[in-house]
Scaffold this motif. Structure first.
Motif, PDB file in Angstrom:
ATOM      1  N   LEU A  21       2.874  50.960  58.170  1.00  0.00           N
ATOM      2  CA  LEU A  21       4.075  51.525  58.769  1.00  0.00           C
ATOM      3  C   LEU A  21       4.008  51.388  60.282  1.00  0.00           C
ATOM      4  O   LEU A  21       2.967  51.659  60.888  1.00  0.00           O
ATOM      5  N   ALA A  22       5.129  50.990  60.888  1.00  0.00           N
ATOM      6  CA  ALA A  22       5.175  50.957  62.353  1.00  0.00           C
ATOM      7  C   ALA A  22       4.932  52.349  62.907  1.00  0.00           C
ATOM      8  O   ALA A  22       4.274  52.515  63.930  1.00  0.00           O
ATOM      9  N   SER A  23       5.450  53.354  62.216  1.00  0.00           N
ATOM     10  CA  SER A  23       5.204  54.755  62.546  1.00  0.00           C
ATOM     11  C   SER A  23       5.496  55.586  61.306  1.00  0.00           C
ATOM     12  O   SER A  23       6.471  55.298  60.593  1.00  0.00           O
ATOM     13  N   PRO A  24       4.703  56.621  61.022  1.00  0.00           N
ATOM     14  CA  PRO A  24       4.993  57.484  59.878  1.00  0.00           C
ATOM     15  C   PRO A  24       6.077  58.513  60.179  1.00  0.00           C
ATOM     16  O   PRO A  24       6.490  59.257  59.291  1.00  0.00           O
ATOM     17  N   ASP A  25       6.534  58.555  61.426  1.00  0.00           N
ATOM     18  CA  ASP A  25       7.505  59.562  61.855  1.00  0.00           C
ATOM     19  C   ASP A  25       8.921  59.008  61.834  1.00  0.00           C
ATOM     20  O   ASP A  25       9.181  57.913  62.340  1.00  0.00           O
ATOM     21  N   THR A  26       9.842  59.784  61.264  1.00  0.00           N
ATOM     22  CA  THR A  26      11.236  59.374  61.224  1.00  0.00           C
ATOM     23  C   THR A  26      12.104  60.610  61.105  1.00  0.00           C
ATOM     24  O   THR A  26      11.613  61.738  61.132  1.00  0.00           O
ATOM     25  N   ARG A  27      13.416  60.408  60.974  1.00  0.00           N
ATOM     26  CA  ARG A  27      14.370  61.502  60.847  1.00  0.00           C
ATOM     27  C   ARG A  27      15.406  61.131  59.790  1.00  0.00           C
ATOM     28  O   ARG A  27      15.600  59.946  59.480  1.00  0.00           O
ATOM     29  N   PRO A  28      16.097  62.132  59.251  1.00  0.00           N
ATOM     30  CA  PRO A  28      17.161  61.823  58.289  1.00  0.00           C
ATOM     31  C   PRO A  28      18.190  60.869  58.890  1.00  0.00           C
ATOM     32  O   PRO A  28      18.579  60.994  60.051  1.00  0.00           O
ATOM     33  N   GLY A  29      18.625  59.913  58.094  1.00  0.00           N
ATOM     34  CA  GLY A  29      19.617  58.952  58.548  1.00  0.00           C
ATOM     35  C   GLY A  29      19.053  57.752  59.273  1.00  0.00           C
ATOM     36  O   GLY A  29      19.803  56.810  59.577  1.00  0.00           O
ATOM     37  N   VAL A  98      16.223  56.093  55.303  1.00  0.00           N
ATOM     38  CA  VAL A  98      15.868  57.478  54.985  1.00  0.00           C
ATOM     39  C   VAL A  98      17.162  58.236  54.697  1.00  0.00           C
ATOM     40  O   VAL A  98      18.053  58.270  55.548  1.00  0.00           O
ATOM     41  N   PRO A  99      17.319  58.830  53.530  1.00  0.00           N
ATOM     42  CA  PRO A  99      18.574  59.524  53.210  1.00  0.00           C
ATOM     43  C   PRO A  99      18.886  60.630  54.217  1.00  0.00           C
ATOM     44  O   PRO A  99      17.977  61.282  54.754  1.00  0.00           O
ATOM     45  N   TRP A 100      20.156  60.864  54.459  1.00  0.00           N
ATOM     46  CA  TRP A 100      20.564  61.950  55.341  1.00  0.00           C
ATOM     47  C   TRP A 100      20.051  63.293  54.836  1.00  0.00           C
ATOM     48  O   TRP A 100      19.757  64.197  55.618  1.00  0.00           O
ATOM     49  N   HIS A 140      11.170  64.459  60.622  1.00  0.00           N
ATOM     50  CA  HIS A 140      11.435  65.432  61.686  1.00  0.00           C
ATOM     51  C   HIS A 140      12.910  65.821  61.684  1.00  0.00           C
ATOM     52  O   HIS A 140      13.773  65.046  61.252  1.00  0.00           O
ATOM     53  N   PRO A 141      13.245  67.012  62.178  1.00  0.00           N
ATOM     54  CA  PRO A 141      14.639  67.460  62.140  1.00  0.00           C
ATOM     55  C   PRO A 141      15.525  66.710  63.117  1.00  0.00           C
ATOM     56  O   PRO A 141      15.079  66.237  64.163  1.00  0.00           O
ATOM     57  N   LEU A 142      16.797  66.622  62.774  1.00  0.00           N
ATOM     58  CA  LEU A 142      17.819  66.147  63.696  1.00  0.00           C
ATOM     59  C   LEU A 142      18.125  67.257  64.712  1.00  0.00           C
ATOM     60  O   LEU A 142      17.769  68.420  64.498  1.00  0.00           O
ATOM     61  N   VAL A 202      22.292  70.703  53.829  1.00  0.00           N
ATOM     62  CA  VAL A 202      22.811  69.537  53.108  1.00  0.00           C
ATOM     63  C   VAL A 202      23.444  68.657  54.177  1.00  0.00           C
ATOM     64  O   VAL A 202      24.554  68.911  54.643  1.00  0.00           O
ATOM     65  N   THR A 203      22.733  67.626  54.573  1.00  0.00           N
ATOM     66  CA  THR A 203      23.087  66.844  55.755  1.00  0.00           C
ATOM     67  C   THR A 203      23.805  65.562  55.379  1.00  0.00           C
ATOM     68  O   THR A 203      23.464  64.912  54.388  1.00  0.00           O
TER      69      THR A 203
END
Length: 316
Positions: A21-29, A98-100, A140-142, A202-203
């Motif tokens: 993985l380029a990074s394990p960190d991401t956010r919804p959407g 990554v799903p919303w 991580h949160p939006l 529910v985003t």
């Protein structure tokens, strides 16, 4: 993080697969970016398909019991059929959306106690599927999530636990086969009215539906009960609103309108409290839809929780 799994179907000398993985960190959407690195074994191999998938631990109700299972909720094919020569090295890049509605696993750099998330790589050869080990993933949160969570902290609520419940919250735009509950101990100024508050997001691409469940205290001559409220915030409002004031208003409204919510048919949105009450469509339909395996339980996906600190106290 890199993991390496020798394909057991081929034994010693078979092909191997590393997912990076380029990074394990991401956010919804957003996306998870990486590459699948293949190294051929002693003999050529006909690979039928390579897939990556997000998996997580979900609480599941069955009759009068509740148990934890591992559910796959987002899957993508990285490659179709290909021939891998002996000792050949091949790298295949991917971007997994990554799903919303992906649940939040980390806040302020710390893991929410109770949350587990991973990316699994599968390589199918000669009608056999090898399920590899997992890379940990951090959702991580939006900004709007962060503002709401910060408001709970500012109002004096203490984080208790987070988990995922299988089922659907009636009346929402939910598409995943589960929803997240983030639980708080009540702040002192609300403690006479409620014991705990459960928060569900529910985003979607335009905003967030916020579901509150307040565990109301009983009195000397009255039993306690649960109260529910549903509110909507747009992503554009993340930096415009005073969320401490907004959340305080939500809580006061929710705890004062229990009767009207019931009468209005909102129902009980949570499975363990609304089981059989019509508020939950329990057990999402199985099968593949839009790249999502809705409700597939993967018993051997996790051998244990990933490392890292759980988020065991207040948001600090």
């Amino acid at each position: 993080m890199v993991f390496k799994k020798m394909l057991s179907a081929f034994g010693v000398g078979g092909p191997s697969v590393d997912t990076v993985l380029a990074s394990p960190d991401t956010r919804p959407g957003l996306t998870l970016d990486g590459q699948v690195n293949l190294v051929g074994g002693e003999t050529p191999a006909a690979i039928e398909q390579i897939t990556v998938a997000l998996v997580t631990r979900v609480e599941i109700e069955g009759g009068d019991t509740e148990y934890a299972g591992i559910m796959e909720f987002q899957r993508m094919a990285v490659s179709g059929p290909l021939q891998l020569a002996a000792k050949q090295q091949l790298s295949i890049p991917f971007q997994l959306p990554v799903p919303w509605e992906a649940p939040i696993t980390d806040v302020y750099g710390r893991r929410l106690h109770g949350m587990t998330m991973g990316l699994r790589t599968e390589l199918a050869i000669a009608r056999a599927v090898d399920k590899s080990d997992l890379d940990p993933v951090n959702i991580h949160p939006l900004p709007v999530h962060e503002r709401i969570l910060a408001a709970f902290e500012q109002l004096g609520f203490r984080f208790k636990h987070a988990d995922l419940e299988r089922g659907h919250i009636r009346g929402t735009q939910q598409t995943l086969p589960f929803y997240q509950e983030i639980e708080f101990f009540a702040a002192p100024q609300y403690a006479q009215a409620v014991r705990e508050v459960e928060l569900t997001f529910v985003t979607g691409p335009h905003g967030v539906e916020v579901i509150l469940e307040c565990d109301k205290r009983g009195g000397f001559l009255s039993a306690g009960h649960d109260m529910f409220g549903r509110y909507t915030v747009s992503h554009a409002d993340a930096d415009r609103l005073d969320f401490a004031q907004v959340v305080d208003g939500w809580l006061r409204e929710t705890t004062s309108r229990y009767g009207s919510l019931r009468a209005g048919g909102f129902g009980v949105p949570h499975g363990r409290r609304g089981h059989g009450a019509g508020g939950m469509v329990a057990g999402a339909a199985l099968g593949l839809a839009g790249g999502m395996v809705a409700g597939e339980i993967v018993e051997d996906a996790f051998e244990g929780d990933f490392g890292g600190d759980d988020f065991g106290g207040d948001f600090e």
